[in-house]
Each structure stands twice: as C-alpha cells, then as structure tokens.
Design an enzyme around this catalytic site. Structure first.
Site, mmCIF file in Angstrom:
data_model
loop_
_atom_site.group_PDB
_atom_site.id
_atom_site.type_symbol
_atom_site.label_atom_id
_atom_site.label_comp_id
_atom_site.label_asym_id
_atom_site.label_seq_id
_atom_site.Cartn_x
_atom_site.Cartn_y
_atom_site.Cartn_z
ATOM 1 N N HIS A 114 0.819 -1.008 0.140
ATOM 2 C CA HIS A 114 -0.085 0.007 0.047
ATOM 3 C C HIS A 114 0.563 1.243 -0.223
ATOM 4 C CE1 HIS A 114 -4.045 -1.789 0.760
ATOM 5 N NE2 HIS A 114 -3.251 -2.764 1.462
ATOM 6 N N LYS A 166 -7.675 13.991 3.992
ATOM 7 C CA LYS A 166 -6.782 12.767 4.067
ATOM 8 C C LYS A 166 -5.609 12.867 5.442
ATOM 9 C CE LYS A 166 -6.019 13.846 -0.424
ATOM 10 N NZ LYS A 166 -6.343 12.419 -1.043
ATOM 11 N N ARG A 167 -4.879 12.016 5.482
ATOM 12 C CA ARG A 167 -3.803 12.146 6.451
ATOM 13 C C ARG A 167 -2.988 13.270 6.076
ATOM 14 N NH1 ARG A 167 -3.402 8.573 11.068
ATOM 15 N NH2 ARG A 167 -1.276 9.363 11.263
ATOM 16 N N THR A 203 -8.467 6.899 -2.010
ATOM 17 C CA THR A 203 -9.727 6.459 -2.036
ATOM 18 C C THR A 203 -10.664 7.553 -1.810
ATOM 19 O OG1 THR A 203 -9.272 5.716 0.229
ATOM 20 C CG2 THR A 203 -9.426 4.058 -1.432
ATOM 21 N N LYS A 255 1.312 14.604 0.263
ATOM 22 C CA LYS A 255 0.011 14.905 0.140
ATOM 23 C C LYS A 255 -0.218 16.425 -0.150
ATOM 24 C CE LYS A 255 -1.858 10.757 2.792
ATOM 25 N NZ LYS A 255 -2.403 10.010 1.936
ATOM 26 N N LYS A 281 -14.579 8.512 -3.560
ATOM 27 C CA LYS A 281 -15.775 8.932 -2.974
ATOM 28 C C LYS A 281 -16.089 10.057 -3.251
ATOM 29 C CE LYS A 281 -13.831 6.227 1.069
ATOM 30 N NZ LYS A 281 -12.904 6.353 2.181
HETATM 31 C C1 26W Z 1 4.253 0.796 9.883
HETATM 32 C C2 26W Z 1 3.883 2.204 9.628
HETATM 33 C C3 26W Z 1 2.841 2.056 8.658
HETATM 34 C C4 26W Z 1 1.369 2.191 8.805
HETATM 35 C C5 26W Z 1 0.493 2.505 7.793
HETATM 36 C C6 26W Z 1 3.244 2.240 7.205
HETATM 37 C C7 26W Z 1 2.277 2.252 6.453
HETATM 38 C C8 26W Z 1 0.689 2.251 6.539
HETATM 39 C C9 26W Z 1 0.007 2.198 5.519
HETATM 40 C C10 26W Z 1 0.342 1.062 4.238
HETATM 41 C C11 26W Z 1 -0.331 3.695 4.749
HETATM 42 C C12 26W Z 1 -1.710 3.573 4.010
HETATM 43 O O1 26W Z 1 -2.658 3.727 4.625
HETATM 44 N N1 26W Z 1 -1.419 3.450 2.463
HETATM 45 C C13 26W Z 1 -2.712 3.976 1.918
HETATM 46 O O2 26W Z 1 -3.410 2.891 1.470
HETATM 47 C C14 26W Z 1 -4.574 3.139 0.939
HETATM 48 C C15 26W Z 1 -5.189 2.173 0.358
HETATM 49 O O3 26W Z 1 -4.883 1.096 -0.633
HETATM 50 C C16 26W Z 1 -4.125 3.892 -0.534
HETATM 51 O O4 26W Z 1 -5.351 4.657 -0.994
HETATM 52 C C17 26W Z 1 -3.343 5.227 -0.189
HETATM 53 O O5 26W Z 1 -2.851 6.046 -1.244
HETATM 54 C C18 26W Z 1 -2.096 4.727 0.644
HETATM 55 O O6 26W Z 1 -1.367 6.046 1.256
#
Ligand code: 26W
Length: 811
Positions: free
Chosen positions: A348, A534-535, A642, A540, A646
């Site tokens: 992701h 978004k975060r 995402t 971003k 929406k």
């Molecule tokens: C370990 C720390 C950590 C925590 C969460 C690393 C990475 C993450 C996630 C993978 C980050 C995340 O939420 N990624 C998002 O995933 C969405 C669903 O696929 C995408 O639409 C977003 O673009 C992506 O940033």
C-alpha cells in the site's frame, strides 16, 4: 422481520425494560441507542449463525483478510439498511417519539485504523458480505482507537479515544475460540518417539487471545460474514503468577492502543508484539477451522486464502509454517507449498520510510521459534536464487539483510500473489520499488485498483443524490453499479442537471449549518466547496493548497472589489503525533483560516475551515457537499487514494496530479471532466535523477511565488511565525523534497480553471453528473470480484508463471 410497527414498538419497550428496569423515555440517548442496536443485532443473529454453518457444511473456500487496521464507521444504520429494514426501523423509532438521527450519532465510531488502508479493509468487508463471498476479517480489538484530535490555539492536541466507554453492541466475545500466543523464552529442538523434531519451550510469556466477533452484514443477501478482533488477556491458569498491576497491564497492553503512525515505520517492540499476537491467534483459529472440514491437508490452499494487508501481518508466512511443521508434522517442502499457495500480499505504499524492517536481535528474543523459521526460509531462498541470478540480486532480495528482517521480502517470497492498489502504483512496484522481485517472479505481480462501497458512501451518506439517481435510472444500479453510466444519457437534460445542483446545494447547506454549529463560522452554501480530506503528510501537499489560499487572499487584498468565485476551503486531516512538520502545517493552515475568516475585506469571497478529528463519520458529512476534490500529491507517491473515488461518486470535480487512481479517474471520466496539473511521475523521476531542481531559484525568479512564500515569514500570518518559517525553510532552503514550488504555477492555473468552469452552472452541473456516471468502476464490489477470481481463486499456484495479469479493464 418485524411484522408491524406495533410489534417493533412492543419489542423495543420490552427489551429496554429488561435491560434497564425503567421506561425508555427515562433513558439517556446512549441507552436508547443501545437497545435499538441490540434489537437489530438480535434480528441478524439467525443469518449470522446460518452463514457460518453453511460455510462449514459446504466446506467452501474462505478468505481471511489479515489487517492491523479496520475503520468500519458507525454500524447501526448501515446494518439496518443492508438488512432491508431501515425504513421500518425509522418508522418504529418515530412512533416511539425518538429522534433516529440522534440515536445513530450516539454510536461510537470505531477508529481502529489510521487512514486509507483501514478504511479500504472495511469497504472490502462490506463488499465480501454483499457479494456472498465467504470472507473473514482478522484484526486487533484496540481498547483505544486513533487519538481524538483537538485544536488548541490552532495546534493539534491528541486525546485518548476510548471508544468502548459505552457498551459495544455489535461485538460478541467468543471465549471458546481463544488461543494461547507465546512470546520470548528459550526454544530447542528434540526428537520424539515418532522421529519428529519437536520444539521445546522454556520460560515463555503466554498470552491469551480472546476473539470478539462482529457481524458484517451483506446488502440484500442473507449473508452475514465475520470480523474477528483479538484482545489480549492473562490465561486463567496463569493468573496466580501475576501479582502486580504492572505485570497484568503489560499483557493487556498488547492490545491497548493503535499505533498512530501512518506511513512511518518505527521498530517498536510493542508493535512487533501486536503483529505476532494477531497473526498467531488468527492462523491458529484458521487451522482449527480447516480441521473441521476434515480434509487432507494438501487441500488447505483450496479451502483457505490468507490475505496480508500491507506487511504488518507478514509473519503469517512464518506462523503458518510453524504450525504445519511443528504441530502438524508436515515436511518443510509440503508446508512451504501450502503456505505460499495460501498467502497473498498487497503493498500500500512506496514510501521508503514506511517499509517495515525489524532488527534481528529483537525478533530473535521476542519470537525465537519464528525467527528460526524465517532464517530457514531465507537460507533456502538464497540457496535457490544464488545459482540462477547471482549475488547482487540475491542479496538485494534476501529476507535477512544488515541485521534486519525485511518484512516485504518475507511477504513476497511466502505469497503466490503480490499486488499494488492502482495501475501506476503497480507499475512503480514492478519497475522500481520491487523491480528485483519482478525479475524473480513476474507471474506473482498484479494490479487491483482500490474501490469503495457505494452503500456507505452514496446510498447512506447521500440519500438525496441516491433518490435522484433512482428517479432517473431506476434502482438496478444499487445491485449493479455499472448501471450508473446510464446517467450519462441525462447530460443535456436541464431538469436532471438542475435537480442535481439542488441536491448539492442542500447538502452544502447542511454542512454549512454544521460548520456554524461547530465552529461558529458562517459560510455561504453558494460558494465552491473545495475539499481536501486525508492524513496530513508532506507528500500529499496540503501546504500546496495553503499556498494557493494565501495567493488568493493576497489577490483579494490587492483589490477587495475583485470579481472572484466565492470559495470555502475545507480540510480534514490528522498528523502523526511525532510528525513535527505535519503538525506545523496544521497550525499554519489554522492560522491562515483565522486571518482569512476574520478579514472584513474578504467577506464571503473565501473562508477556510479545518475540521477537528477527521474520520469516517465526518467524511460522511463532508463528501456529499463537496464541489472540488483536491488530489494533489506529488506524482508517484500516493499509492491509490480512496477519498478521490468517494468524492467523484458524489459529483465533485477532481483537481489532480497524475498520481495513484487519479489516472484511472481521468481515463473513465475523460480529460474534459477533470482538472489535471503538475509534474508526471516520470518527470519527477527525471528531476530527481538529474539533480537539476533548485527550489531556491524558483523562489527568486517567480514573482508570484516569491510574494506568497514571503507572506509565510513576514508577519502576514500572525500567530504562525514559527510554522511559517518552518514551511518556508523546507520549501526554499531544503530544496522542497515534494516539488511544491515546481507545481505551484500549474496548480494556480488549474484553480483558475475551476473558477471559470463553475461560473457556468450548466457546464459545471453536467461535469458533476458525468463524474457520478463514470464512478462505477471504483465500486469495491468489482475490486473484490477481481481479488476473488484472480488471487483467492480455487486453485492458486506457488510458482505462478502465467505472466503479468492484465491491468483492470474499464467495465
Ligand atoms: C508501519 C507504519 C505504517 C502504517 C501504515 C506504514 C504504512 C501504513 C499504510 C500502508 C499507509 C496507508 O494507509 N496507505 C494508503 O493505502 C490506501 C489504500 O490502499 C491508499 O489508497 C493510499 O494511497 C495509501 O497511502
């Protein structure tokens, strides 16, 4: 369900009395909600049981979606809706003299995730149930969800989110399915009388994993799937060994709190404990489930699919090997074949700082047996790869590197499928981030563009739009989203376009009321509602949005009589508590909001709103009211996004870089119905490689940019001097890692284009309609069908040499 409103009213009164021993009129809103939700849950129990029994009797293949995060949102209304009893319930509640919306809002919104990844997992749960696919979620029941965000003097402050304060009606504790998870201690191997190597453990810390099951209700099916969240407790037989509160807390602490970091990996011991805890409990319960099927073990991959949602649950590979080898006594080779046919992995993110790598020392002492197994997987991998591909590639793809365990490598090597979440993202994985693995296993790689559930994000969040669509094309689109494209036939129909505009205006008026009530700020619903939710992350580029706002503000100050489309800029974003720069951007935007909103020269021409505590429930209020969807990440960085889907489905125009799923949005809706700007991902790569980018010279040479950037540091924005300087420094002195200045001019031009388009209402409404009509391919139902057919298929193969799966075809 309820044969009449009377029956419902009686049942409600009775249940309320049973539970609280007074009448419902005397209860609090929370109590009134709890009874209503319980009544609904009781109604679905039969289908929940029947679904489970049917799966078992028919020995169907089951999918287990392992995710450290789920963001389901409030469930009462959605469950009632999917069960087809919503209007019945609403009628009954009115009969009782209660306010249904108030009861709905009394439910806690479980914030058991950080952002996109967790919400995607919940959209997938909804689609699995609605398609009648046997799918189970597997995760952690965090006592505290993602922090509640408050602004104090414009700064983000994090408060604990104790979402379980009031009873969680939806969950069912299932003690009979608890498992022991072992940590630490010593392991050695002994041969037993049957000549099996058996690991012996000494001095382990044993933790009881107790599952809490939540029903996942399918839309207009009778299927109810299961979301299983694990909670850590002290095993009853060991209670006497725990004497102090600190000792007990240490165990319970494993599932106490969600790590609030999104896209930033930190090698914390507790996080590794959480990961293994969830993985071990989940895999043990799957093996038990398979045993109930009473089939030879070689059928495991034909009956079980385990999906690894990002690398956080990647230990699944080692845990399944452990159980098959140590407990089921399979040979390594047999166990390995089963494991990689069973597991699949989704990536992701391409951000380097997000990729999980655990120190070997840490893993060895916390999970000694698991580490031994990983070492053996790695040894065999190296042994096989070295003669075929040589040292460099072997070393680059090994699981163990420089004293670290590379979790993505473990997930890829142990899975039969590796996918990205949008076309561009998958291409970047294949050509860049995971290029070496693509050389080794081209057949494992495939794309599955993300999707969203229309049920929550259209039907429920935007009933006015839903009704309008129903009245134009009938209700078939609700089962078959592809039908949405029929809306296109109304693109020249004035009546439809006016009604669509009316729907949007009403939604904007609702949101304006909410803003006034929450922030004491009046905004004009006739303005353009420009949304970025978004975060908060530098990639971003919320700060690019902020620079445009400042530029607009300065233009208004130059000429307060300027003829400009009124706009409301809306933000929702949480920053990781340790991410200083992201927090500075929040403070900066809040300070800009103060400046703009209180300047009499500005008036209605623009307003800036930064919502506190953005999450699923707030998104449901904001999205239906959006005109413009800001998707402005630096190209190549956002895996998919995402919120873009929406917002599109609710008729917003996308203002976008060619990043993530924005590219597919453009393909589906056509380039006239989206506003695109900025560098492409190839251009970004070239600029990075050539080292030709000098942000400071842009600052010096571009007058307009110069003026806006100076405004960050010259006192124009009172109250954010420090933050203004921090942003200025990163953009001007530290060479602007995310090319904000490079994209600035193009972004401003794109924003002007938005104004121009909005000025002609008919043109705008038509584009809005076309966006809704083209949003169907982003239904998570389609995404889930593709996962089911192409990844979780009946007979997955370990060495899938079929070649690359075709990228998604438009439907
Ligand atoms: C370990 C720390 C950590 C925590 C969460 C690393 C990475 C993450 C996630 C993978 C980050 C995340 O939420 N990624 C998002 O995933 C969405 C669903 O696929 C995408 O639409 C977003 O673009 C992506 O940033």
């Amino acid at each position: 369900m309820f044969t009449s409103t009377d029956k419902f009213v009686q049942a409600y009164k009775k249940l309320f009395q049973n539970r609280y021993a007074f009448t419902y009129e005397q209860g609090t809103t929370e109590q009134q909600y709890i009874v209503l939700a319980t009544l609904i849950k009781n109604q679905l129990a039969e289908n929940w049981q029947a679904t489970r029994e049917q799966y078992l009797n028919e020995k169907v293949k089951q999918v287990y979606y392992f995710s450290m995060e789920f963001l389901p949102g409030r469930q009462m209304k959605s469950n009632a809706y999917n069960m087809g009893i919503l209007s019945e319930i609403e009628k009954g509640v009115a009969e009782l003299g209660l306010n249904f919306d108030e009861l709905v809002e009394a439910e806690a919104d479980p914030a058991l995730g950080n952002g996109g990844l967790g919400r995607l997992a919940s959209c997938f749960m909804d689609s699995l149930a609605s398609l009648g696919i046997p799918g189970n979620g597997n995760g952690i029941r965090y006592q505290y969800g993602l922090f509640r965000q408050k602004f104090v003097d414009g700064h983000q402050v994090e408060l604990p989110e104790y979402w379980l304060r009031n009873q969680n009606v939806w969950e069912t504790r299932n003690d009979q399915s608890s498992y022991i998870v072992r940590f630490g201690g010593h392991v050695w191997m002994e041969i037993d009388h049957q000549d099996h190597w058996i690991p012996k453990y000494e001095g382990t810390q044993n933790v009881l994993a107790v599952p809490y099951d939540t029903p996942m209700v399918g839309y207009r099916t009778n299927k109810v799937n299961n979301l299983r969240l694990w909670s850590a407790e002290i095993p009853v037989e060991e209670e006497e060994n725990y004497h102090t509160v600190q000792e007990t807390d240490q165990i319970k602490g494993i599932t106490q709190v969600l790590y609030p970091d999104d896209s930033n990996y930190e090698g914390r011991l507790l996080r590794l404990k959480q990961e293994y805890f969830m993985v071990s409990a989940g895999v043990q319960s799957i093996v038990r489930q398979f045993q109930k099927y009473n089939l030879p073990r070689k059928f495991f991959p034909e009956k079980i699919a385990i999906h690894i949602n990002d690398t956080h649950p990647a230990l699944v590979v080692a845990e399944l090997m452990r159980i098959l080898v140590d407990e089921e006594h399979l040979s390594w080779e047999q166990a390995w074949e089963i494991t990689c046919k069973t597991c699949s992995y989704t990536n992701h993110t391409v951000l380097r700082e997000a990729l999980e790598k655990w120190p070997i020392d840490m893993m060895q002492s916390l999970l000694p047996r698991i580490y031994m197994i990983i070492e053996e997987i790695n040894r065999r991998f190296v042994e096989e790869t070295l003669p075929l591909y040589g040292e460099k590639l072997t070393w680059q793809t090994a699981i163990l590197q420089d004293g670290m365990v590379n979790m993505a490598h473990l997930a890829i090597i142990g899975s039969h499928s590796v996918n990205g979440v949008a076309q561009l993202h998958t291409e970047i994985l294949m050509n860049d981030v995971l290029r070496d693995f693509f050389t080794l296993y081209p057949g494992k790689f495939n794309n599955k563009t993300n999707g969203i559930t229309q049920r929550r994000w259209m039907h429920l969040a935007n009933p006015r739009l839903t009704q309008l669509i129903d009245s134009k094309i009938g209700e078939e689109w609700k089962q078959n989203p592809a039908e949405l494209k029929l809306l296109k036939t109304f693109e020249q129909d004035d009546d439809t376009l006016e009604k669509l505009a009316e729907v949007k205006l009403q939604n904007k008026t609702d949101l304006a009321d909410y803003i006034e009530q929450q922030h004491g700020l009046k905004v004009n619903p006739q303005s353009i509602f420009d949304v970025q939710i978004k975060r908060l992350h530098a990639y971003k580029r919320q700060h690019l949005n902020a620079l445009h706002i400042l530029d607009r503000y300065l233009r208004i100050k130059d000429d307060p009589a300027i003829d400009i489309q009124p706009r409301v800029f809306l933000f929702g974003a949480k920053a990781a508590p340790s991410y200083t720069y992201a927090k500075q951007i929040i403070k900066l935007i809040n300070a800009i909001a103060d400046l703009v909103n209180n300047d009499p020269d500005v008036g209605d021409k623009m307003k800036v709103v930064f919502f506190e505590n953005y999450g699923v429930s707030l998104a449901e209020k904001i999205i239906p009211a959006a005109d413009v969807s800001e998707q402005i990440s630096l190209a190549g960085k956002e895996a998919s996004g995402t919120s873009n889907m929406k917002l599109m489905a609710n008729g917003a125009m996308t203002l976008a870089t060619l990043d993530g799923a924005n590219i597919e949005i453009k393909e589906y809706v056509g380039e006239d119905n989206i506003v695109v700007f900025g560098l492409s991902s190839t251009e970004v790569d070239q600029l990075n490689q050539s080292h030709a980018y000098h942000s400071k010279s842009l600052y010096e040479s571009n007058e307009r940019l110069n003026r806006v950037l100076n405004a960050l540091i010259d006192g124009t924005i009172p109250n954010a001097q420090q933050e203004g300087e921090a942003v200025f420094d990163s953009l001007v002195h530290y060479n602007d890692e995310y090319f904000v200045l490079e994209d600035f001019d193009d972004y401003i031009a794109a924003q002007d284009k938005i104004d121009q388009l909005y000025a002609d209402k008919k043109v705008w409404n038509r584009k809005s309609l076309l966006n809704i009509a083209a949003s169907a391919p982003f239904s998570a139902d389609y995404t889930i069908k593709r996962y089911t057919e192409e990844i979780w298929k009946a007979k997955p193969q370990c060495t899938d040499k079929e070649g690359v799966q075709p990228l998604n075809e438009p439907i």
